[in-house]
Write a protein that holds these residues in place. Structure first.
Motif, PDB file in Angstrom:
ATOM      1  N   SER A  74       0.858  -1.186   0.000  1.00  0.00           N
ATOM      2  CA  SER A  74       0.000   0.000   0.000  1.00  0.00           C
ATOM      3  C   SER A  74       0.894   1.235   0.000  1.00  0.00           C
ATOM      4  CB  SER A  74      -0.912   0.002   1.232  1.00  0.00           C
ATOM      5  OG  SER A  74      -1.656   1.213   1.292  1.00  0.00           O
ATOM      6  N   THR A  76       0.909   5.500  -0.102  1.00  0.00           N
ATOM      7  CA  THR A  76       0.178   6.759   0.036  1.00  0.00           C
ATOM      8  C   THR A  76       1.123   7.914  -0.257  1.00  0.00           C
ATOM      9  OG1 THR A  76      -1.224   5.792   1.760  1.00  0.00           O
ATOM     10  CG2 THR A  76      -1.207   8.186   1.580  1.00  0.00           C
ATOM     11  N   SER A  78       1.873  12.053  -0.465  1.00  0.00           N
ATOM     12  CA  SER A  78       1.459  13.356   0.037  1.00  0.00           C
ATOM     13  C   SER A  78       2.575  14.346  -0.275  1.00  0.00           C
ATOM     14  CB  SER A  78       1.200  13.304   1.550  1.00  0.00           C
ATOM     15  OG  SER A  78       0.823  14.579   2.033  1.00  0.00           O
ATOM     16  N   ALA A  82       6.265   9.796   0.532  1.00  0.00           N
ATOM     17  CA  ALA A  82       5.537   8.551   0.246  1.00  0.00           C
ATOM     18  C   ALA A  82       5.567   7.660   1.491  1.00  0.00           C
ATOM     19  CB  ALA A  82       6.162   7.817  -0.933  1.00  0.00           C
ATOM     20  N   HIS A  83       4.416   7.124   1.827  1.00  0.00           N
ATOM     21  CA  HIS A  83       4.296   6.192   2.950  1.00  0.00           C
ATOM     22  C   HIS A  83       3.947   4.822   2.370  1.00  0.00           C
ATOM     23  CE1 HIS A  83       2.037   4.142   6.246  1.00  0.00           C
ATOM     24  NE2 HIS A  83       3.016   4.633   6.973  1.00  0.00           N
TER      25      HIS A  83
END
Length: 310
Positions: A74, A76, A78, A82-83
């Protein structure tokens, strides 16, 4: 993901320069390593992290793993951050399979992604879990290594039925399912944390299922780790520790204690006396004295009483 894969590959190949190029090299860099058997290690700042990794690679201490596979990835995004989270499996040179839950935080600068934060949580004690079944609170099998299944085949009271751990007799199964429910109550991190804080030890429960017609007492051990219940079909060091405590509490002689240990391990009086090199009559003399000192009158109750101490 290309940067994450390259960083892992360089680490395994002990290529320090390639590994370092994947990182944000300032005081914000962090690496957190957590394992059930080893505890946790936190490296803060690039200076500490790079110095540590140079030492690891120069001394050949990098993980000897191959066939790295990642799944349930997964990502994410922003802005320039990035996570990324994922599960990873890898194969150690010893043959054991390792499973981790991994987290990465990456920062993009100059059009390139670099790792700012890395953490992994390694599940299990891989060198011993090959002898253990892992089940959920309902007794459903989560993991059953071949060696654990082989031990189960020779156990007097445990079996797998419809992918659930069951006892071979209805009365024994009632005891087992109750014990599995108690263990399941500790699967949550904070529940187990409270149990450890209040009792001073991790949840570990010797379960006395019952007694066979031949006089053998059937026992297994449940303990909780990684949000699962592990089942040991054979006696372990914890049982020995409890028996030593019970000997002191009840004032048992050495001979009485040795007989009790064999009974806990599932031997009947004949087998126990043969193993101890004593006559059956001597064993029969020890047993009533054990009953007298512990205040009970059956082998099943004796085992349950001795294992309840400590």
């Amino acid at each position: 993901m290309a940067v994450i894969e390259r960083e892992s590959d360089c680490f395994v190949r002990q290529d320090y320069d390639g590994w370092a190029a994947c990182w944000v090299q300032d005081d914000r860099a962090r690496e957190v390593c957590v394992a059930s058997s080893l505890g946790s290690t936190v490296l803060e700042g690039w200076e500490a992290l790079s110095r540590y990794m140079q030492d690891v690679m120069e001394n050949g201490a990098a993980c000897q793993i191959t066939d790295i596979r990642r799944f349930d990835v997964s990502i994410t995004l922003s802005g320039q951050i990035a996570h990324v989270v994922f599960y990873e499996t890898s194969k150690h040179v010893s043959g054991r399979i390792e499973k981790t839950f991994e987290t990465r935080v990456l920062e993009r600068s100059g059009g390139k992604w670099r790792i700012l934060y890395l953490s992994f949580v390694l599940s299990g004690h891989q060198h011993v879990d090959v002898n253990r079944l892992a089940v959920n609170a309902k007794g459903e099998i989560l993991c059953a290594p071949e060696q654990a299944r082989q031990q189960l085949d020779s156990h007097l009271g445990l079996q797998i039925s419809n992918n659930r751990l069951r006892a071979s007799r209805p009365s024994w199964d009632k005891v087992l399912q109750t014990a599995l429910g108690r263990a399941g109550e500790q699967h949550g991190y904070f529940q187990h944390y409270r149990y450890v804080a209040e009792s001073g030890r991790s949840f570990r429960l010797p379960v006395v299922l019952g007694e066979t017609e031949e006089g053998s007492v059937v026992v297994c051990v449940l303990f909780v780790r990684d949000g699962m219940t592990f089942v040991e079909a054979e006696s372990d060091g914890d049982i020995d520790a409890r028996l030593k405590t019970a000997r002191t509490v009840f004032g048992l002689s050495e001979g009485q204690m040795l007989l009790a240990r064999h009974i806990v391990q599932g031997d009947n009086l004949v087998t126990a006396s043969e193993s101890l090199g004593i006559t059956k009559n001597t064993a029969r003399t020890h047993l009533p004295r054990n009953y007298e000192k512990t205040g009970i009158n059956s082998q099943t109750a004796l085992v349950r009483t001795l294992l309840s101490v400590g």
